[in-house]
Design a protein around this motif. Structure first.
Motif, PDB file in Angstrom:
ATOM      1  N   UNK A  25       0.829  -1.205   0.000  1.00  0.00           N
ATOM      2  CA  UNK A  25       0.000   0.000   0.000  1.00  0.00           C
ATOM      3  C   UNK A  25       0.866   1.260   0.000  1.00  0.00           C
ATOM      4  N   UNK A  26       2.043   1.161   0.583  1.00  0.00           N
ATOM      5  CA  UNK A  26       2.951   2.300   0.649  1.00  0.00           C
ATOM      6  C   UNK A  26       3.824   2.427  -0.593  1.00  0.00           C
ATOM      7  N   UNK A  27       3.850   1.402  -1.420  1.00  0.00           N
ATOM      8  CA  UNK A  27       4.760   1.378  -2.551  1.00  0.00           C
ATOM      9  C   UNK A  27       4.232   2.167  -3.736  1.00  0.00           C
ATOM     10  N   UNK A  28       5.071   2.265  -4.736  1.00  0.00           N
ATOM     11  CA  UNK A  28       4.679   2.859  -6.003  1.00  0.00           C
ATOM     12  C   UNK A  28       4.005   1.778  -6.841  1.00  0.00           C
ATOM     13  N   UNK A  29       3.104   2.179  -7.725  1.00  0.00           N
ATOM     14  CA  UNK A  29       2.394   1.230  -8.566  1.00  0.00           C
ATOM     15  C   UNK A  29       3.148   1.043  -9.877  1.00  0.00           C
ATOM     16  N   UNK A 138       0.907  13.818  -7.316  1.00  0.00           N
ATOM     17  CA  UNK A 138       1.104  12.680  -8.203  1.00  0.00           C
ATOM     18  C   UNK A 138       2.593  12.599  -8.518  1.00  0.00           C
ATOM     19  N   UNK A 139       3.097  11.384  -8.630  1.00  0.00           N
ATOM     20  CA  UNK A 139       4.522  11.192  -8.894  1.00  0.00           C
ATOM     21  C   UNK A 139       4.715  10.071  -9.906  1.00  0.00           C
ATOM     22  N   UNK A 140       5.808  10.180 -10.636  1.00  0.00           N
ATOM     23  CA  UNK A 140       6.181   9.157 -11.609  1.00  0.00           C
ATOM     24  C   UNK A 140       7.662   8.848 -11.460  1.00  0.00           C
ATOM     25  N   UNK A 141       7.993   7.570 -11.569  1.00  0.00           N
ATOM     26  CA  UNK A 141       9.385   7.141 -11.598  1.00  0.00           C
ATOM     27  C   UNK A 141       9.715   6.732 -13.023  1.00  0.00           C
ATOM     28  N   UNK A 142      10.837   7.232 -13.508  1.00  0.00           N
ATOM     29  CA  UNK A 142      11.247   7.055 -14.897  1.00  0.00           C
ATOM     30  C   UNK A 142      12.587   6.326 -14.907  1.00  0.00           C
ATOM     31  N   UNK A 143      12.716   5.347 -15.808  1.00  0.00           N
ATOM     32  CA  UNK A 143      13.976   4.605 -15.868  1.00  0.00           C
ATOM     33  C   UNK A 143      15.012   5.353 -16.704  1.00  0.00           C
ATOM     34  N   UNK A 144      16.183   4.749 -16.859  1.00  0.00           N
ATOM     35  CA  UNK A 144      17.300   5.406 -17.539  1.00  0.00           C
ATOM     36  C   UNK A 144      17.033   5.658 -19.023  1.00  0.00           C
ATOM     37  N   UNK A 145      16.087   4.931 -19.613  1.00  0.00           N
ATOM     38  CA  UNK A 145      15.744   5.111 -21.024  1.00  0.00           C
ATOM     39  C   UNK A 145      14.607   6.120 -21.207  1.00  0.00           C
ATOM     40  N   UNK A 151       4.158   4.778 -10.728  1.00  0.00           N
ATOM     41  CA  UNK A 151       3.375   5.978 -10.489  1.00  0.00           C
ATOM     42  C   UNK A 151       2.756   5.949  -9.106  1.00  0.00           C
ATOM     43  N   UNK A 152       2.355   7.105  -8.639  1.00  0.00           N
ATOM     44  CA  UNK A 152       1.689   7.219  -7.340  1.00  0.00           C
ATOM     45  C   UNK A 152       0.739   8.407  -7.387  1.00  0.00           C
ATOM     46  N   UNK A 153      -0.517   8.160  -7.080  1.00  0.00           N
ATOM     47  CA  UNK A 153      -1.507   9.220  -6.975  1.00  0.00           C
ATOM     48  C   UNK A 153      -1.876   9.330  -5.508  1.00  0.00           C
ATOM     49  N   UNK A 154      -1.706  10.494  -4.939  1.00  0.00           N
ATOM     50  CA  UNK A 154      -1.989  10.690  -3.529  1.00  0.00           C
ATOM     51  C   UNK A 154      -0.715  10.683  -2.707  1.00  0.00           C
ATOM     52  N   UNK A 155      -0.885  11.028  -1.473  1.00  0.00           N
ATOM     53  CA  UNK A 155       0.233  11.183  -0.543  1.00  0.00           C
ATOM     54  C   UNK A 155       0.953   9.860  -0.302  1.00  0.00           C
ATOM     55  N   UNK A 156       2.266   9.934  -0.234  1.00  0.00           N
ATOM     56  CA  UNK A 156       3.112   8.786   0.071  1.00  0.00           C
ATOM     57  C   UNK A 156       4.068   9.161   1.188  1.00  0.00           C
ATOM     58  N   UNK A 157       4.517   8.141   1.906  1.00  0.00           N
ATOM     59  CA  UNK A 157       5.600   8.347   2.855  1.00  0.00           C
ATOM     60  C   UNK A 157       6.880   8.031   2.095  1.00  0.00           C
ATOM     61  N   UNK A 158       7.513   9.071   1.590  1.00  0.00           N
ATOM     62  CA  UNK A 158       8.700   8.896   0.752  1.00  0.00           C
ATOM     63  C   UNK A 158       9.887   8.353   1.535  1.00  0.00           C
ATOM     64  N   UNK A 164      12.227   3.355  -1.641  1.00  0.00           N
ATOM     65  CA  UNK A 164      13.658   3.484  -1.929  1.00  0.00           C
ATOM     66  C   UNK A 164      14.158   2.274  -2.718  1.00  0.00           C
ATOM     67  N   UNK A 165      13.729   1.076  -2.326  1.00  0.00           N
ATOM     68  CA  UNK A 165      14.140  -0.141  -3.057  1.00  0.00           C
ATOM     69  C   UNK A 165      13.627  -0.108  -4.496  1.00  0.00           C
ATOM     70  N   UNK A 166      12.377   0.319  -4.682  1.00  0.00           N
ATOM     71  CA  UNK A 166      11.822   0.384  -6.027  1.00  0.00           C
ATOM     72  C   UNK A 166      12.637   1.343  -6.910  1.00  0.00           C
ATOM     73  N   UNK A 167      12.989   2.497  -6.367  1.00  0.00           N
ATOM     74  CA  UNK A 167      13.733   3.468  -7.154  1.00  0.00           C
ATOM     75  C   UNK A 167      15.158   2.985  -7.423  1.00  0.00           C
ATOM     76  N   UNK A 168      15.761   2.345  -6.441  1.00  0.00           N
ATOM     77  CA  UNK A 168      17.119   1.809  -6.655  1.00  0.00           C
ATOM     78  C   UNK A 168      17.134   0.689  -7.686  1.00  0.00           C
ATOM     79  N   UNK A 169      15.997   0.013  -7.872  1.00  0.00           N
ATOM     80  CA  UNK A 169      15.955  -1.116  -8.806  1.00  0.00           C
ATOM     81  C   UNK A 169      15.696  -0.687 -10.251  1.00  0.00           C
ATOM     82  N   UNK A 170      15.431   0.585 -10.482  1.00  0.00           N
ATOM     83  CA  UNK A 170      15.148   1.036 -11.847  1.00  0.00           C
ATOM     84  C   UNK A 170      16.370   0.823 -12.731  1.00  0.00           C
ATOM     85  N   UNK A 171      16.125   0.270 -13.917  1.00  0.00           N
ATOM     86  CA  UNK A 171      17.272   0.057 -14.833  1.00  0.00           C
ATOM     87  C   UNK A 171      17.783   1.390 -15.368  1.00  0.00           C
TER      88      UNK A 171
END
Length: 171
Positions: A25-29, A138-145, A151-158, A164-171
């Motif tokens: 529930x806390x993660x990015x979709x 609203x937030x979006x995570x974008x990979x190196x390409x 994505x995330x709509x609504x408040x998150x505990x950043x 952090x793991x999801x963002x570190x795993x982005x190619x």
């Protein structure tokens, strides 16, 4: 003693959801497909121009927010903390403000510091329109390409470790 609705709901969710569900529930979709992030050219509060293309080759988290938006206001300091947590990586974090004047943002940041978080100005909301932003935050995570991955709509505990793991795993 008065308890806010947010506190009560958070406590309820925490006690009713199993740890795995709470973590999710806390993660990015994860976003389906392979959609390229729309390019932008925006100036930050210091007058520096930022283009999405400048970040090609490194993962990027883009958060859309506004000073008038209470959830946005609450999460901005956590975004700055996330940027600091990721300082040992190439992951960049940007906060794109929708429509507020630079003076209003600066006054807000004086009272609610978000150190080292680049705040970009989308005065005309044209970047938000290109990104189909319909609500805040609203937030979006974008990979190196340059592909939208999360994505995330609504408040998150950043500060949540799963984000952090999801963002570190982005190619």
């Amino acid at each position: 003693m008065t308890i806010s609705r947010r506190t009560a709901l958070s406590a309820l969710v925490t006690t009713l959801l199993p740890p795995q569900a709470l973590s999710e529930a806390l993660s990015l979709t994860e976003l389906p497909g392979s959609v390229a992030a729309p390019d932008f050219t925006l100036t930050d509060l210091n007058g520096i121009i930022h283009r999405l293309s400048d970040y090609r080759g490194r993962p990027l988290l883009v958060n859309f927010w506004a000073v008038w938006c209470p959830p946005c206001r609450r999460e901005l300091a956590a975004l700055a903390d996330l940027r600091e947590q990721l300082s040992d990586t190439y992951v960049a974090v940007l906060a794109i403000n929708l429509g507020d004047k630079a003076e209003r943002i600066a006054a807000f940041l004086q009272q609610h510091p978000a150190p080292n978080l680049p705040v970009l100005l989308d005065h005309k909301k044209s970047t938000a329109a290109a990104w189909h932003v319909r609500g805040l935050p609203v937030a979006y995570a974008i990979d190196t390409a340059g592909i939208l991955r999360y994505g995330a709509l609504g408040e998150r505990d950043w500060r949540a470790p799963i984000i952090e793991r999801q963002l570190r795993s982005l190619p």
